[in-house]
Design an enzyme around this catalytic site. Structure first.
Site, mmCIF file in Angstrom:
data_model
loop_
_atom_site.group_PDB
_atom_site.id
_atom_site.type_symbol
_atom_site.label_atom_id
_atom_site.label_comp_id
_atom_site.label_asym_id
_atom_site.label_seq_id
_atom_site.Cartn_x
_atom_site.Cartn_y
_atom_site.Cartn_z
ATOM 1 N N HIS A 21 0.846 -1.202 0.000
ATOM 2 C CA HIS A 21 0.000 0.000 0.000
ATOM 3 C C HIS A 21 0.878 1.249 0.000
ATOM 4 O O HIS A 21 1.674 1.445 0.898
ATOM 5 C CB HIS A 21 -0.911 0.011 1.237
ATOM 6 C CG HIS A 21 -2.114 -0.870 1.088
ATOM 7 N ND1 HIS A 21 -3.252 -0.704 1.823
ATOM 8 C CD2 HIS A 21 -2.342 -1.922 0.267
ATOM 9 C CE1 HIS A 21 -4.145 -1.603 1.455
ATOM 10 N NE2 HIS A 21 -3.613 -2.366 0.525
ATOM 11 N N TYR A 75 3.962 6.625 9.966
ATOM 12 C CA TYR A 75 3.131 5.464 9.622
ATOM 13 C C TYR A 75 3.948 4.393 8.913
ATOM 14 O O TYR A 75 3.804 3.202 9.205
ATOM 15 C CB TYR A 75 1.931 5.897 8.765
ATOM 16 C CG TYR A 75 0.862 4.832 8.703
ATOM 17 C CD1 TYR A 75 -0.188 4.808 9.618
ATOM 18 C CD2 TYR A 75 0.921 3.820 7.747
ATOM 19 C CE1 TYR A 75 -1.153 3.809 9.580
ATOM 20 C CE2 TYR A 75 -0.038 2.815 7.701
ATOM 21 C CZ TYR A 75 -1.073 2.824 8.617
ATOM 22 O OH TYR A 75 -2.027 1.827 8.580
ATOM 23 N N TYR A 77 -9.031 5.560 7.491
ATOM 24 C CA TYR A 77 -9.164 5.952 8.902
ATOM 25 C C TYR A 77 -10.171 7.088 8.923
ATOM 26 O O TYR A 77 -9.912 8.158 8.357
ATOM 27 C CB TYR A 77 -7.834 6.449 9.470
ATOM 28 C CG TYR A 77 -6.800 5.354 9.677
ATOM 29 C CD1 TYR A 77 -6.633 4.759 10.921
ATOM 30 C CD2 TYR A 77 -5.973 4.922 8.642
ATOM 31 C CE1 TYR A 77 -5.683 3.763 11.138
ATOM 32 C CE2 TYR A 77 -5.024 3.925 8.840
ATOM 33 C CZ TYR A 77 -4.890 3.351 10.094
ATOM 34 O OH TYR A 77 -3.948 2.361 10.298
ATOM 35 N N LYS A 125 1.000 0.165 15.035
ATOM 36 C CA LYS A 125 2.387 0.099 15.503
ATOM 37 C C LYS A 125 2.705 -1.069 16.435
ATOM 38 O O LYS A 125 3.872 -1.290 16.762
ATOM 39 C CB LYS A 125 2.746 1.417 16.231
ATOM 40 C CG LYS A 125 2.857 2.608 15.309
ATOM 41 C CD LYS A 125 4.158 2.581 14.520
ATOM 42 C CE LYS A 125 4.103 3.423 13.279
ATOM 43 N NZ LYS A 125 3.898 2.676 12.027
ATOM 44 N N PRO A 149 -4.192 0.665 18.761
ATOM 45 C CA PRO A 149 -3.902 0.184 17.406
ATOM 46 C C PRO A 149 -4.047 1.227 16.290
ATOM 47 O O PRO A 149 -3.785 0.910 15.132
ATOM 48 C CB PRO A 149 -4.917 -0.950 17.212
ATOM 49 C CG PRO A 149 -6.009 -0.673 18.175
ATOM 50 C CD PRO A 149 -5.402 0.048 19.326
HETATM 51 P P1 FAD Z 1 1.941 -11.615 21.896
HETATM 52 O O1 FAD Z 1 1.440 -11.692 20.518
HETATM 53 O O2 FAD Z 1 0.988 -11.261 22.981
HETATM 54 O O3 FAD Z 1 2.599 -13.012 22.221
HETATM 55 C C1 FAD Z 1 2.977 -13.383 23.528
HETATM 56 C C2 FAD Z 1 2.915 -14.892 23.629
HETATM 57 O O4 FAD Z 1 3.357 -15.281 24.926
HETATM 58 C C3 FAD Z 1 1.499 -15.428 23.472
HETATM 59 O O5 FAD Z 1 1.475 -16.435 22.491
HETATM 60 C C4 FAD Z 1 1.138 -15.957 24.861
HETATM 61 O O6 FAD Z 1 0.295 -17.089 24.802
HETATM 62 C C5 FAD Z 1 2.510 -16.290 25.432
HETATM 63 N N1 FAD Z 1 2.560 -16.251 26.898
HETATM 64 C C6 FAD Z 1 1.977 -15.364 27.734
HETATM 65 N N2 FAD Z 1 2.280 -15.643 28.994
HETATM 66 C C7 FAD Z 1 3.076 -16.718 28.972
HETATM 67 C C8 FAD Z 1 3.718 -17.467 29.975
HETATM 68 N N3 FAD Z 1 3.595 -17.155 31.274
HETATM 69 N N4 FAD Z 1 4.476 -18.517 29.611
HETATM 70 C C9 FAD Z 1 4.629 -18.837 28.289
HETATM 71 N N5 FAD Z 1 4.050 -18.162 27.290
HETATM 72 C C10 FAD Z 1 3.284 -17.107 27.638
HETATM 73 N N6 FAD Z 1 -1.359 -4.450 16.588
HETATM 74 C C11 FAD Z 1 -1.462 -3.819 15.439
HETATM 75 O O7 FAD Z 1 -0.472 -3.276 14.963
HETATM 76 N N7 FAD Z 1 -2.671 -3.795 14.770
HETATM 77 C C12 FAD Z 1 -3.778 -4.423 15.269
HETATM 78 O O8 FAD Z 1 -4.835 -4.404 14.656
HETATM 79 C C13 FAD Z 1 -3.708 -5.064 16.483
HETATM 80 N N8 FAD Z 1 -4.796 -5.666 17.013
HETATM 81 C C14 FAD Z 1 -4.671 -6.267 18.234
HETATM 82 C C15 FAD Z 1 -5.782 -6.866 18.822
HETATM 83 C C16 FAD Z 1 -5.690 -7.461 20.081
HETATM 84 C C17 FAD Z 1 -6.916 -8.094 20.717
HETATM 85 C C18 FAD Z 1 -4.443 -7.461 20.770
HETATM 86 C C19 FAD Z 1 -4.297 -8.090 22.138
HETATM 87 C C20 FAD Z 1 -3.328 -6.882 20.164
HETATM 88 C C21 FAD Z 1 -3.438 -6.270 18.903
HETATM 89 N N9 FAD Z 1 -2.335 -5.683 18.279
HETATM 90 C C22 FAD Z 1 -2.446 -5.064 17.114
HETATM 91 C C23 FAD Z 1 -1.027 -5.703 18.867
HETATM 92 C C24 FAD Z 1 -0.149 -6.810 18.273
HETATM 93 O O9 FAD Z 1 -0.940 -7.923 18.001
HETATM 94 C C25 FAD Z 1 0.920 -7.092 19.292
HETATM 95 O O10 FAD Z 1 1.716 -5.928 19.410
HETATM 96 C C26 FAD Z 1 1.791 -8.288 18.936
HETATM 97 O O11 FAD Z 1 1.038 -9.480 19.016
HETATM 98 C C27 FAD Z 1 2.973 -8.373 19.900
HETATM 99 O O12 FAD Z 1 3.613 -9.599 19.749
HETATM 100 P P2 FAD Z 1 4.317 -10.278 20.983
HETATM 101 O O13 FAD Z 1 4.900 -11.538 20.432
HETATM 102 O O14 FAD Z 1 5.209 -9.297 21.659
HETATM 103 O O15 FAD Z 1 3.145 -10.590 22.022
HETATM 104 C C1 PHB Z 2 -5.837 -4.316 10.808
HETATM 105 O O1 PHB Z 2 -5.969 -4.545 9.588
HETATM 106 O O2 PHB Z 2 -6.057 -5.189 11.656
HETATM 107 C C2 PHB Z 2 -5.409 -2.980 11.250
HETATM 108 C C3 PHB Z 2 -4.885 -2.092 10.325
HETATM 109 C C4 PHB Z 2 -4.492 -0.824 10.739
HETATM 110 C C5 PHB Z 2 -4.606 -0.470 12.057
HETATM 111 C C6 PHB Z 2 -5.122 -1.358 12.987
HETATM 112 C C7 PHB Z 2 -5.532 -2.620 12.579
HETATM 113 O O3 PHB Z 2 -4.233 0.779 12.441
#
Ligand code: FAD
Ligand code: PHB
Length: 389
Positions: A72, A384, A200, A296, A292
Site C-alpha cells: 500500500h 506510519y 481511517y 504500531k 492500534p
Molecule cells: P503476543 O502476541 O501477545 O505473544 C505473547 C505470547 O506469549 C502469546 O502467544 C502468549 O500465549 C505467550 N505467553 C503469555 N504468557 C506466557 C507465559 N507465562 N508462559 C509462556 N508463554 C506465555 N497491533 C497492530 O499493529 N494492529 C492491530 O490491529 C492489532 N490488534 C490487536 C488486537 C488485540 C486483541 C491485541 C491483544 C493486540 C493487537 N495488536 C495489534 C497488537 C499486536 O498484536 C501485538 O503488538 C503483537 O502481538 C505483539 O507480539 P508479541 O509476540 O510481543 O506478544
Molecule cells: C488491521 O488490519 O487489523 C489494522 C490495520 C491498521 C490499524 C489497525 C488494525 O491501524
C-alpha cells in the site's frame, strides 16, 4: 536442557527472535503456554512496516509473504465527509505491506518444524530464575513433567499478561500507562474491501477503520464504549454504524456479509522501563502496548527484536556485550516515538466522552491542517511507514 537464549512466549516476537538467531547458528528454545492452533487463531495486526518485512526476509521467510502480500502506497483519512489522501510513497519514498499477523506467525511456526524441540508449546508454569546472576535458567511443566533449561540469556516475549515483566523488581521498574475511555469493536468478513487503501475515518459518531487482509477478506472496526457487549452487536447493527461514520460514497459502495469473527478490544498506551534487568530482556507487548490506531503494535515488537538480535550476534560473534548493555535505552528511544504517534492518531481521530466544544474545534483544526499542509502529511506518513531502526 541447555541453550544459549531461552525465549518465553511463542507469539511473533519470540518466534521471530528464535528464527533470526537460527540463521546465525545461535541456539534458542521458545516456551509457549498455548497451543499452536490457539496462537494462530488470534486475529491481530494487519500492517507491516518495511523493517518488519526486512526481518521476515532476513529470517529466510520472505517467499510466501512477498507472493501473497499487498503493498500500500498510501491511506485515506476521512473527516466530516472530506477525504485526505496521504501518499506515503510520494512523501517518504516508502510503502507499507498488508500481511496479517496470523500469516507471519504461521510462517514462523512452519519454519520451526525443521528443528524439533526449538519451539515447545503448551508449557505451563514457565518461570525464569537467577536473572541477576550469570547462570540464569527457566523451569516449566510440559506433559506433567517439570523441566529446566539452563541458558546465557532470557528473552521475555510473553506479551502484556506474561510473567517476564514481573521479574524486574518493583523498585527497579517504572510503568507509564494511559487507558482510553473506549474500545474497538472489530469484525472480519469475507467481503471485498470497500476501498483499495485503508480508510481511517473520524466522524461525529466516532472513529471507524476500514482495513483488509486480501481482495475477499475485510477487517473493519468502530470505536465503542467499553461497557458494550459484543452480543449486543448484530452484524446488521455493525454495518449500519460503520456506514454512518464513512463518507457517503464509501458507505454506498460497501459490500456487507456475515462476520466470521467479532470482538471488542480495549485501547491502552503502556511502557515499562527499563526493558532489561540482569540477563532478562523484554521484547514487544511484554514491555509496551500502543492503541492500534497507528498500526504500531507488531511493528514496535519487531524493532525490539531487531535490536536484541543484533546485540546477541555482537555478543556471540565478537564477544562484545555493548549492544546488550545498551538494549533498553536503544529500544525505548524508538518505542516512545511509536507511543507518541499512536497516542496522537488515537487522540485526533476518536470522540472522547468528556470532550468540550473547544476540544472538538482543535480536532477539526488538526484535520484541516493535515488537509492543507504537505509538511503535516509528511509527519504522518513518516511515522506510519515506520521510523528507521
Ligand atoms: P503476543 O502476541 O501477545 O505473544 C505473547 C505470547 O506469549 C502469546 O502467544 C502468549 O500465549 C505467550 N505467553 C503469555 N504468557 C506466557 C507465559 N507465562 N508462559 C509462556 N508463554 C506465555 N497491533 C497492530 O499493529 N494492529 C492491530 O490491529 C492489532 N490488534 C490487536 C488486537 C488485540 C486483541 C491485541 C491483544 C493486540 C493487537 N495488536 C495489534 C497488537 C499486536 O498484536 C501485538 O503488538 C503483537 O502481538 C505483539 O507480539 P508479541 O509476540 O510481543 O506478544
Ligand atoms: C488491521 O488490519 O487489523 C489494522 C490495520 C491498521 C490499524 C489497525 C488494525 O491501524
Amino acid at each position: 536442557m541447555r541453550t544459549q537464549v531461552a525465549i518465553i512466549g511463542g507469539g511473533p516476537s519470540g518466534l521471530l527472535l528464535s528464527q533470526l538467531l537460527r540463521t546465525k547458528g545461535i541456539a534458542s528454545v521458545v516456551l509457549e503456554r498455548r497451543s499452536r492452533d490457539y496462537v494462530l487463531s488470534r486475529i491481530r495486526a494487519g500492517i507491516l512496516e518495511r523493517g518488519m518485512v526486512g526481518l521476515m526476509r532476513q529470517a529466510g521467510l520472505g517467499e510466501r509473504m512477498d507472493k501473497e502480500c499487498y503493498v500500500h502506497d498510501g491511506t485515506l483519512i476521512a473527516f466530516d465527509g472530506e477525504e485526505i489522501p496521504i501518499d506515503f510513497k510520494a512523501l517518504t519514498g516508502h510503502s507499507v505491506t498488508v500481511y496479517g499477523q496470523t500469516e507471519v506467525t504461521r510462517d514462523l511456526y512452519d519454519a520451526a518444524e525443521a528443528d524439533p524441540g526449538r519451539v515447545l508449546t503448551e508449557c505451563d508454569e514457565v518461570m525464569p530464575h537467577d536473572l541477576d546472576s550469570d547462570k540464569p535458567y527457566v523451569t516449566f511443566v510440559k506433559d506433567g513433567q517439570t523441566q529446566r533449561i539452563d541458558c546465557d540469556y532470557v528473552a521475555g516475549c510473553d506479551g502484556f499478561h506474561g510473567i517476564s515483566r514481573q521479574m524486574i523488581p518493583a523498585e527497579k521498574r517504572r510503568e507509564y500507562e494511559k487507558t482510553y475511555p473506549f474500545g474497538w469493536l472489530g469484525i472480519l468478513s469475507e467481503t471485498p474491501p470497500v476501498h483499495e487503501e485503508l480508510i481511517y475515518a473520524t466522524s461525529q459518531r466516532g472513529f471507524a477503520l476500514c482495513s483488509m487482509r486480501n481482495e475477499n477478506l475485510s477487517r473493519y472496526f468502530v470505536q465503542c464504549p467499553m461497557t458494550e457487549k459484543v452480543e449486543e452487536w448484530s452484524d446488521d447493527r455493525f454495518w449500519d454504524e460503520l456506514r454512518r461514520r464513512l463518507p457517503a460514497h464509501h458507505a454506498e459502495a460497501m459490500v456487507t456479509g456475515p462476520s466470521i469473527e467479532k470482538g471488542i478490544a480495549p485501547l491502552r498506551s503502556f511502557v515499562c522501563e527499563p526493558m532489561r534487568w540482569g540477563r532478562l530482556f523484554l521484547c514487544g507487548d511484554a514491555a509496551h502496548i500502543v492503541p492500534p490506531t497507528g498500526a504500531k503494535g507488531l511493528n514496535t515488537a519487531a524493532s525490539d527484536i531487531h535490536y536484541l538480535f543484533n546485540a546477541l550476534v555482537q555478543f556471540y560473534e565478537e564477544a562484545d556485550a555493548d549492544g546488550l548493555e545498551r538494549y533498553s535505552e536503544t529500544a525505548l528511544t524508538r518505542v516512545w516515538k511509536a507511543e507518541r504517534f499512536s497516542w496522537w492518531m488515537t487522540t485526533q481521530l476518536h470522540r472522547f466522552p468528556d470532550q468540550t466544544d473547544f476540544d472538538l474545534r482543535i480536532q477539526r483544526a488538526e484535520m484541516e491542517f493535515l488537509r492543507d499542509s504537505e509538511a503535516a502529511q509528511k509527519v504522518l506518513a513518516e511515522n506510519y511507514v515506520g521510523l528507521p531502526y
